[in-house]
Motif scaffolding. Structure first.
Motif, PDB file in Angstrom:
ATOM      1  N   LEU A 114       0.463  -0.886  -0.028  1.00 57.53           N
ATOM      2  CA  LEU A 114       0.117   0.189   0.381  1.00 57.53           C
ATOM      3  C   LEU A 114       0.804   1.243   0.036  1.00 57.53           C
ATOM      4  N   SER A 115       1.888   1.238   0.921  1.00 62.42           N
ATOM      5  CA  SER A 115       2.670   2.394   0.985  1.00 62.42           C
ATOM      6  C   SER A 115       3.152   2.681  -0.524  1.00 62.42           C
ATOM      7  N   ALA A 116       4.094   1.297  -1.145  1.00 58.72           N
ATOM      8  CA  ALA A 116       4.421   1.444  -2.559  1.00 58.72           C
ATOM      9  C   ALA A 116       3.711   2.627  -3.368  1.00 58.72           C
ATOM     10  N   VAL A 117       2.410   2.296  -3.524  1.00 58.82           N
ATOM     11  CA  VAL A 117       1.380   2.499  -4.514  1.00 58.82           C
ATOM     12  C   VAL A 117       1.276   3.712  -4.055  1.00 58.82           C
ATOM     13  N   GLN A 118       0.928   4.341  -3.233  1.00 65.52           N
ATOM     14  CA  GLN A 118       0.100   5.147  -2.494  1.00 65.52           C
ATOM     15  C   GLN A 118       1.862   6.112  -3.412  1.00 65.52           C
ATOM     16  N   THR A 119       2.841   5.821  -2.902  1.00 70.07           N
ATOM     17  CA  THR A 119       3.777   6.246  -3.743  1.00 70.07           C
ATOM     18  C   THR A 119       4.277   6.688  -4.955  1.00 70.07           C
ATOM     19  N   VAL A 120       3.550   5.480  -5.373  1.00 70.95           N
ATOM     20  CA  VAL A 120       3.323   6.149  -7.092  1.00 70.95           C
ATOM     21  C   VAL A 120       2.550   6.827  -7.495  1.00 70.95           C
ATOM     22  N   ALA A 121       1.283   6.407  -6.960  1.00 74.63           N
ATOM     23  CA  ALA A 121      -0.081   7.313  -6.926  1.00 74.63           C
ATOM     24  C   ALA A 121       0.069   8.549  -6.883  1.00 74.63           C
ATOM     25  N   ARG A 122       1.191   8.975  -5.911  1.00 74.23           N
ATOM     26  CA  ARG A 122       1.654  10.291  -5.666  1.00 74.23           C
ATOM     27  C   ARG A 122       2.451  11.461  -6.179  1.00 74.23           C
ATOM     28  N   ARG A 123       3.180  10.371  -6.784  1.00 74.80           N
ATOM     29  CA  ARG A 123       4.191  10.281  -8.392  1.00 74.80           C
ATOM     30  C   ARG A 123       3.895  10.806  -9.896  1.00 74.80           C
ATOM     31  N   SER A 124       2.979  10.060  -9.692  1.00 73.62           N
ATOM     32  CA  SER A 124       1.918   9.725 -10.646  1.00 73.62           C
ATOM     33  C   SER A 124       1.008  11.370 -10.710  1.00 73.62           C
ATOM     34  N   GLU A 125       0.310  11.603 -10.200  1.00 78.33           N
ATOM     35  CA  GLU A 125      -0.196  13.275  -9.925  1.00 78.33           C
ATOM     36  C   GLU A 125       0.435  14.157  -9.870  1.00 78.33           C
ATOM     37  N   GLY A 126       1.333  14.101  -8.831  1.00 82.22           N
ATOM     38  CA  GLY A 126       2.767  15.370  -9.074  1.00 82.22           C
ATOM     39  C   GLY A 126       3.058  15.308 -10.254  1.00 82.22           C
ATOM     40  N   LEU A 127       3.745  14.485 -11.107  1.00 76.05           N
ATOM     41  CA  LEU A 127       4.061  14.398 -11.984  1.00 76.05           C
ATOM     42  C   LEU A 127       3.174  15.264 -13.525  1.00 76.05           C
ATOM     43  N   MET A 128       1.811  14.465 -13.345  1.00 75.08           N
ATOM     44  CA  MET A 128       0.491  14.553 -14.351  1.00 75.08           C
ATOM     45  C   MET A 128       0.263  16.821 -14.107  1.00 75.08           C
ATOM     46  N   HIS A 129       0.611  16.970 -12.389  1.00 76.16           N
ATOM     47  CA  HIS A 129       0.187  18.804 -12.326  1.00 76.16           C
ATOM     48  C   HIS A 129       1.175  19.463 -13.160  1.00 76.16           C
ATOM     49  N   PHE A 130       2.937  18.841 -13.094  1.00 80.95           N
ATOM     50  CA  PHE A 130       3.912  18.929 -13.275  1.00 80.95           C
ATOM     51  C   PHE A 130       3.657  19.170 -14.996  1.00 80.95           C
ATOM     52  N   VAL A 131       3.848  17.878 -15.511  1.00 79.88           N
ATOM     53  CA  VAL A 131       3.251  18.252 -17.341  1.00 79.88           C
ATOM     54  C   VAL A 131       1.678  19.474 -17.817  1.00 79.88           C
ATOM     55  N   SER A 132       0.625  19.293 -16.815  1.00 78.06           N
ATOM     56  CA  SER A 132       0.214  20.464 -17.357  1.00 78.06           C
ATOM     57  C   SER A 132       0.360  22.471 -17.218  1.00 78.06           C
ATOM     58  N   SER A 133       0.965  21.795 -15.879  1.00 75.72           N
ATOM     59  CA  SER A 133       1.438  23.261 -15.831  1.00 75.72           C
ATOM     60  C   SER A 133       2.915  23.909 -17.438  1.00 75.72           C
ATOM     61  N   TYR A 134       3.176  23.010 -17.912  1.00 74.70           N
ATOM     62  CA  TYR A 134       3.881  23.451 -19.342  1.00 74.70           C
ATOM     63  C   TYR A 134       2.997  23.697 -20.882  1.00 74.70           C
ATOM     64  N   ARG A 135       2.049  23.429 -20.428  1.00 72.67           N
ATOM     65  CA  ARG A 135       0.600  23.349 -21.426  1.00 72.67           C
ATOM     66  C   ARG A 135       0.708  24.814 -21.787  1.00 72.67           C
ATOM     67  N   LYS A 136       1.097  25.719 -20.808  1.00 69.41           N
ATOM     68  CA  LYS A 136       0.915  27.443 -21.145  1.00 69.41           C
ATOM     69  C   LYS A 136       1.954  27.159 -22.239  1.00 69.41           C
ATOM     70  N   LEU A 137       2.913  26.966 -22.122  1.00 68.57           N
ATOM     71  CA  LEU A 137       3.885  27.357 -22.992  1.00 68.57           C
ATOM     72  C   LEU A 137       3.161  26.823 -24.446  1.00 68.57           C
ATOM     73  N   THR A 138       1.993  25.808 -25.003  1.00 72.11           N
ATOM     74  CA  THR A 138       1.970  26.156 -26.070  1.00 72.11           C
ATOM     75  C   THR A 138       0.527  26.552 -26.550  1.00 72.11           C
ATOM     76  N   ARG A 139      -0.635  27.460 -25.433  1.00 71.23           N
ATOM     77  CA  ARG A 139      -1.859  27.820 -25.489  1.00 71.23           C
ATOM     78  C   ARG A 139      -1.944  29.400 -25.104  1.00 71.23           C
ATOM     79  N   LEU A 140      -0.727  30.226 -25.236  1.00 72.19           N
ATOM     80  CA  LEU A 140      -0.783  31.214 -25.281  1.00 72.19           C
ATOM     81  C   LEU A 140      -1.460  32.241 -25.863  1.00 72.19           C
TER      82      LEU A 140
END
Length: 459
Positions: free
Chosen positions: A283-309
Motif C-alpha cells: 500500500l505504501s509503495a502504491v501510494q507513492t506511485v500514485a502520488r508521484r504520478s499525480e504530481g507528474l501530471m500536474h507538472f506536465v499540465s503546467s507546461y501546456r501554458k507554453l503552447t496555449r498562450l
C-alpha cells in the motif's frame, strides 16, 4: 544652311582686302596721289579689322559654348542673328547642343535620385568599407541600426563589440556571417553578406546587414512549443493510465487489508500479522506511485501554458498604475521579510500599450523570483523601474541585490524545463520570454556589477 556661307564671306573679304592692297601699291608708286594713298591705307586697315572681327565672333561664341558645356551652365543662349549673316545657324546649333546636354543631364539626375530613393528604402541596412577603413552608411535602415552614434570609420564600431570591426574587415566577397552585437542596450543578431565593388580603381566592400533577432526568437519559440507539445502529449498518454492503475491499486490494497483484519478479529496469528505488514508495504509503495504520478501530471499540465498562450489583448495603461497593481499582488509579505522595494518611472507619466493581464503575470513572476533569490541576504532590496532607452523604446527592469546568476546561464534561464531552483518547474521565465515575443519585445538577464541580477523587458 546659312552657316555654310561663312567661308564665302571670308573669301570675299580676302579678295576685297587684296584688291585694296593692290590699289594702294599702285597709288604709292605713282607720284601725286598722297590723299588717295591715305584713304586707301585707312580703308585697308578697316578691312583688316573687319576681317579680324568677323573671324573672332566665331571663336568667342565657340569659347562661350565650350565653357557652358564644361560647367554645365545650360542657361546660356546663343542668339547670333543680329551679329551678321551666317551666325544665326551657328547660334541655333550651339543652343540645341546645350538643350540636349541639359536633357541628358536631367535624365541622369532623375535616374540617380531614383536609385538613391530605392537604396534609402531598402529594409536591410547597407554599409560599405573602403581600403582606408572609411565607412559609409548608405540608407535609413543602416542609420536606424546604429542610432545616434557617429560612425565614420570601422573602428567606431568597436563600441558595439570588440570583435565587430575585425569581423567586418576580414569578410570577403560572397561570404556570409552571423554576428551578435548590442547597440543601445538592445541585442541584434545580424546576418551579414559581403560583396565587392571596384569603382575608379578603388576597391570597396559592400555589406548588407539583416537583423534576424526577432525571426530567430520566433523560430526558437515555435520549436520549443512543438517540442513541449509532443512531450506533454506523450507523457500524459503514458502517465494517465499509470496514475489510474496506481489509484485503483491503492483502493484494492486498502480493501484487502480491511478484509484481512476483519477476518482475523479476535484471533490474529503470526501469519496474519505478516500478511498485514506486507499489505502495508504494498500500500505504501502504491501510494507513492500514485502520488508521484499525480504530481507528474500536474507538472506536465503546467507546461501546456507554453503552447496555449492566447493572442495579447492590448490596451493603454500608465506604468504607474501597472506597478501599483503588481506591487499590491506580489509584495504583501515583503515588509515582514524585511525586503525593501524601490520603484521609479521616468518620466512619471510614461505609458504603454500591452496586454495588462500578461504584463502583470510577468512582473509578478519576476518579483517572486527576486524574493526567492534574496533568501538569507542581508538588507534585501528590489528595484522596479521603467524608462525610455536611447531608441525611444519603453524598458522595464526588475533588479535585486541577491547572489545573481552565473554568467554562462544568462540565456539558459529562459529555456523551457531549465531551472536553478530545487523545486522549480522552468516555466515562469520561459513564459515571460514567450509573452515578450508576442508583444514584439525582448527579455534579457544580466548580472549587476555590485551583485545581484537584473531582468530587462524591452518593448
Amino acid at each position: 544652311m546659312t552657316f555654310n556661307k561663312f567661308p564665302l564671306y571670308v573669301l570675299i573679304r580676302i579678295l576685297f582686302l587684296m584688291l585694296t592692297l593692290l590699289m594702294l601699291t599702285q597709288v604709292i608708286t605713282t607720284p601725286g596721289y598722297h590723299a588717295t594713298s591715305v584713304l586707301l591705307s585707312a580703308l585697308l586697315i578697316g578691312q583688316i579689322m573687319e576681317m579680324i572681327r568677323f573671324v573672332s565672333k566665331t571663336n568667342t561664341e565657340l569659347v562661350r559654348f565650350l565653357a557652358a558645356a564644361r560647367n554645365a551652365d545650360f542657361s546660356q543662349r546663343f542668339q547670333l542673328s543680329k551679329q551678321g549673316s551666317g551666325f544665326d545657324e551657328l547660334g541655333a546649333t550651339f543652343t540645341g547642343i546645350l538643350d540636349k546636354l541639359q536633357l541628358a543631364r536631367t535624365g541622369q539626375e532623375e535616374e540617380l535620385r531614383h536609385i538613391k530613393a530605392v537604396v534609402e528604402h531598402v529594409p536591410v541596412p547597407l554599409i560599405s568599407i573602403k581600403a582606408n577603413e572609411q565607412l559609409t552608411l548608405w540608407n535609413n535602415s543602416a542609420r536606424r541600426l546604429f542610432g545616434a552614434h557617429a560612425i565614420a570609420r570601422v573602428n567606431d564600431l568597436a563600441r558595439f563589440g570588440g570583435e565587430f570591426p575585425e569581423t567586418l574587415t576580414s569578410m570577403i566577397a560572397g561570404e556570409r556571417r552571423l554576428v551578435h552585437v548590442t547597440i543601445d542596450d538592445m541585442e541584434h543578431r545580424l546576418s551579414i553578406v559581403a560583396s565587392e565593388i571596384v569603382s575608379g580603381g578603388q576597391r570597396e566592400i559592400l555589406l548588407s546587414m539583416q537583423d534576424i533577432q526577432s525571426e530567430l526568437d520566433s523560430a526558437q519559440l515555435q520549436a520549443w512549443q512543438d517540442l513541449v507539445r509532443v512531450l506533454t502529449h506523450e507523457i500524459m498518454n503514458s502517465i494517465t493510465p499509470v496514475a489510474s492503475l496506481a489509484k485503483t491499486a491503492v483502493d484494492l490494497a486498502a480493501d484487502v487489508k480491511t478484509k484481512v483484519q476483519g477476518d482475523s478479529t479476535g484471533s490474529r496469528d503470526e501469519s496474519t500479522e505478516e500478511i498485514v505488514e506486507e499489505i502495508d508495504d504494498v500500500l505504501s509503495a502504491v501510494q507513492t506511485v500514485a502520488r508521484r504520478s499525480e504530481g507528474l501530471m500536474h507538472f506536465v499540465s503546467s507546461y501546456r501554458k507554453l503552447t496555449r498562450l492566447p493572442e495579447p489583448k492590448k490596451s493603454h495603461i500608465k506604468l504607474s498604475t501597472l506597478f501599483s497593481q503588481v506591487q499590491l499582488l506580489a509584495t504583501r509579505e515583503w515588509q515582514e521579510k524585511g525586503i525593501y522595494l524601490a520603484t521609479k518611472i521616468t518620466p512619471a507619466e510614461l505609458d504603454l500599450v500591452l496586454d495588462v493581464d500578461m504584463a502583470e503575470q510577468m512582473l509578478i513572476n519576476l518579483l517572486q523570483n527576486a524574493e526567492q533569490a534574496l533568501a538569507g541576504v542581508h538588507q534585501p532590496q528590489v528595484a522596479l523601474s521603467a524608462f525610455l532607452n536611447a531608441r525611444g523604446h519603453v524598458v522595464i527592469e526588475v533588479s535585486d541585490n541577491g547572489p545573481g546568476v552565473a554568467g554562462d546561464l544568462d540565456d539558459k534561464v529562459f529555456v523551457p524545463f531549465f531551472t536553478t531552483k530545487k523545486e522549480g518547474s522552468g516555466v515562469g521565465l520561459a513564459l515571460t520570454r514567450q509573452i515578450m515575443i508576442a508583444h514584439g519585445g525582448h527579455v534579457a538577464l544580466r548580472t549587476n556589477k555590485k551583485g545581484g541580477a537584473t531582468f530587462t523587458l524591452t518593448f
